[in-house]
Write an enzyme that holds these catalytic residues in place. Structure first.
Site, PDB file in Angstrom:
ATOM      1  N   THR A   1      37.967  49.311  54.845  1.00  0.00           N
ATOM      2  CA  THR A   1      38.886  48.930  53.527  1.00  0.00           C
ATOM      3  C   THR A   1      38.444  47.570  52.723  1.00  0.00           C
ATOM      4  O   THR A   1      38.811  47.604  51.717  1.00  0.00           O
ATOM      5  CB  THR A   1      40.194  48.561  54.317  1.00  0.00           C
ATOM      6  N   GLY A   2      37.372  46.950  53.319  1.00  0.00           N
ATOM      7  CA  GLY A   2      36.715  45.578  52.838  1.00  0.00           C
ATOM      8  C   GLY A   2      35.779  46.112  51.540  1.00  0.00           C
ATOM      9  O   GLY A   2      35.639  47.181  51.289  1.00  0.00           O
TER      10      GLY A   2
ATOM     11  N   SER B   1      45.866  48.793  59.179  1.00  0.00           N
ATOM     12  CA  SER B   1      45.530  49.777  58.380  1.00  0.00           C
ATOM     13  C   SER B   1      45.741  51.382  59.123  1.00  0.00           C
ATOM     14  O   SER B   1      45.765  52.362  58.230  1.00  0.00           O
ATOM     15  CB  SER B   1      44.435  49.671  57.561  1.00  0.00           C
TER      16      SER B   1
ATOM     17  N   CYS C   1      22.143  39.123  52.592  1.00  0.00           N
ATOM     18  CA  CYS C   1      21.812  39.426  51.150  1.00  0.00           C
ATOM     19  C   CYS C   1      21.082  38.698  50.460  1.00  0.00           C
ATOM     20  O   CYS C   1      20.316  38.712  49.534  1.00  0.00           O
ATOM     21  CB  CYS C   1      23.194  39.621  50.469  1.00  0.00           C
TER      22      CYS C   1
ATOM     23  N   GLU D   1      24.855  30.141  55.015  1.00  0.00           N
ATOM     24  CA  GLU D   1      23.908  30.849  54.112  1.00  0.00           C
ATOM     25  C   GLU D   1      22.477  30.164  53.906  1.00  0.00           C
ATOM     26  O   GLU D   1      21.433  30.741  53.985  1.00  0.00           O
ATOM     27  CB  GLU D   1      24.520  30.958  52.428  1.00  0.00           C
TER      28      GLU D   1
ATOM     29  N   HIS E   1      22.592  38.290  43.170  1.00  0.00           N
ATOM     30  CA  HIS E   1      21.972  37.084  43.599  1.00  0.00           C
ATOM     31  C   HIS E   1      20.698  36.625  42.890  1.00  0.00           C
ATOM     32  O   HIS E   1      19.972  37.717  42.813  1.00  0.00           O
ATOM     33  CB  HIS E   1      22.015  37.120  45.104  1.00  0.00           C
TER      34      HIS E   1
END
Length: 362
Positions: free
Chosen positions: A13-14, A41, A158, A210, A251
Site C-alpha cells: 500500500t506504500g 489494511s 536509490c 543517506e 535524483h
C-alpha cells in the site's frame, strides 16, 4: 494455470509497493496475485486499503483493485499463495530483517527494496548490469537459513544509481577519490507535494542515513565474493552530501572524480555509451536497451526532460568537463522509484529467474 510466476508484494500500500504494482501490470513473467500490508489494511480490498493515497500518475490497475489485502505478519499464510515476494515493508530495520528471513525460511525467495539486509554478509546487493556474480552468495545464505530455495536478495539505495554505474563504466581508468552531492526527490521519502507541502519552494540539507549509504554501498557493489560472503572494495573513496529538493521523481548528482590514469573526455563518453551488462545481453523484460546516455547540451540532464529515459530504467549523464581541483566532473540523473527502487528490484528478480534462483513452487 498461468505460466507466470505468482508474486506477492509485502508493503503493497506504500509508494514503492504501488510502484511495484504499476510496473508489474503487464509483466510477461510475473503476475501480482497477493498483496500484504499492515494489520490495519488486512481484510480490505486493495482499492479500499489505499483509498485516496494512490500516488502513481497511471491509474490503479483494474486487476488488483479487488484483491483482498493479507496481513504481512501472517507469513506462512501469505507465502503459501506465491512463488516469491518483493519486499517494501515500512518497519524498523530489525523487524524488516526478521520478517524477510521468516519469508525466506518458508522457501519463498525475497527480493527486497529495503536497506535492512544490505550489509548482511551473505545477502547479495545487486545492480544487474554491474555485479550479478554476487548472487553466488545465495548458496551460503541458504545454508545459514536452512533453506533449499528461500533466500533474501536486495537492491542498493536509490541515491547511488546516478553515479555508481558511471564510475563502474570508468573503472579501467582507476578512479580513486570521489565527491558527490545528491539532490533527491521527495518520492524517495514516500511523499508527494500534496502530503509534504513544506517541500514546495524549499530545500532541506539533510536526509537521515543517506550520506553513509551513498558513500559505502558502491564499495559493496564493487566488492568480491570470498568464502560465501561479500567483501567490499576499498577504493574509490567516496564522500557525499545528500539534499532533499522540491522535485517529485528523479535524483540528480553532481560528482567530482580523480583518476590514477588520465582518460580523455572522448574516452570517458565512449565508455558510458558502450557500457552494458547481462540484462542487455539477455534482453530481460525490464532492461533498458541503452543503460547510460550522454547528453551534449549544457543544460542537460534535466528531471523534466530526462528522468523517464528508457522508461525510467536508464541513467542520464551530462556536463562532463575538466575540473580545476579534481580531474573530471559530471552531472548524473536517475529515476529514484523506478531504477532506484521497484524497477531495479524487478530487474534483479528477472535475472534471478534466468539464473534459476527463482522458479515456480512445486
Amino acid at each position: 494455470m498461468s505460466e507466470k510466476l505468482r508474486v506477492g508484494i509485502l508493503g503493497g500500500t506504500g509508494m514503492v509497493g504501488q510502484r511495484f504494482i504499476s510496473l508489474l501490470e503487464d509483466h510477461p513473467w510475473f503476475e501480482v496475485t497477493t498483496i500484504a500490508a499492515s494489520p490495519r489494511s488486512a481484510g480490505k480490498t486493495y482499492e479500499e486499503a489505499v483509498g485516496g493515497r494512490w500516488k502513481m500518475t497511471a491509474p490503479m490497475p483494474e486487476r488488483v483493485k479487488k484483491l483482498v489485502v493479507m496481513n504481512v505478519n501472517e507469513v506462512e499464510k501469505v507465502a503459501a499463495e506465491v512463488d516469491f515476494v518483493f519486499s517494501a515493508v515500512d518497519m524498523s530495520k530489525e523487524e524488516i530483517k526478521a520478517i524477510e528471513e521468516a519469508y525466506a525460511k518458508t522457501e519463498t525467495p525475497v527480493v527486497s527494496n529495503n536497506s535492512a539486509h544490505r550489509w548482511t554478509p551473505d545477502v547479495p546487493m545487486v545492480v544487474p548490469e554491474i555485479n550479478t556474480e554476487h548472487f553466488e552468495v545465495i548458496k551460503a545464505q541458504r545454508k545459514r537459513l536452512g533453506t533449499e530455495r528461500g533466500f533474501v536478495a536486495v537492491k542498493p539505495n536509490c541515491s547511488i544509481q546516478s553515479y555508481a554505474p558511471v564510475l563502474t563504466a570508468w573503472m579501467e581508468y582507476e578512479p580513486y577519490e570521489v565527491v558527490a552531492t545528491t539532490y533527491q526527490a521527495i518520492s524517495g521519502a514516500g511523499k508527494t507535494f500534496k502530503d509534504w507541502p513544506e517541500m514546495v519552494e524549499n530545500v532541506i540539507p539533510y536526509i537521515g542515513g543517506e550520506e553513509e549509504k551513498s558513500e559505502k554501498e558502491p564499495l559493496r557493489i564493487w566488492g568480491k565474493v570470498e568464502d560465501g560472503v561479500i567483501v567490499p572494495a576499498e577504493s574509490p573513496v567516496i564522500t557525499c552530501q545528500c539534499v532533499r529538493v522540491p522535485v517529485l521523481n528523479g535524483h540528480t548528482a553532481a560528482v567530482f572524480v580523480k583518476f590514477r590514469k588520465k582518460p580523455t573526455k572522448e574516452e570517458l563518453i565512449e565508455k558510458l555509451q558502450k557500457f552494458s551488462g547481462e540484462p542487455q545481453k539477455l534482453s530481460l523484460p525490464s532492461a533498458p536497451k541503452q543503460f547510460i546516455q550522454y547528453l551534449e547540451e549544457d543544460n542537460r540532464p534535466q528531471v523534466k526532460a530526462d528522468v523517464d529515459f528508457e522508461n525510467g530504467m536508464g541513467v542520464s549523464v551530462g556536463r562532463l568537463r575538466e575540473d580545476s581541483v579534481y580531474d573530471w566532473k559530471f552531472i548524473g540523473l536517475s529515476h529514484n522509484t523506478v531504477r532506484g527502487a521497484a524497477g531495479g528490484a524487478i530487474l534483479c528478480a528477472e535475472m534471478l529467474k534466468v539464473k534459476g534462483y527463482i522458479a515456480k513452487k512445486c
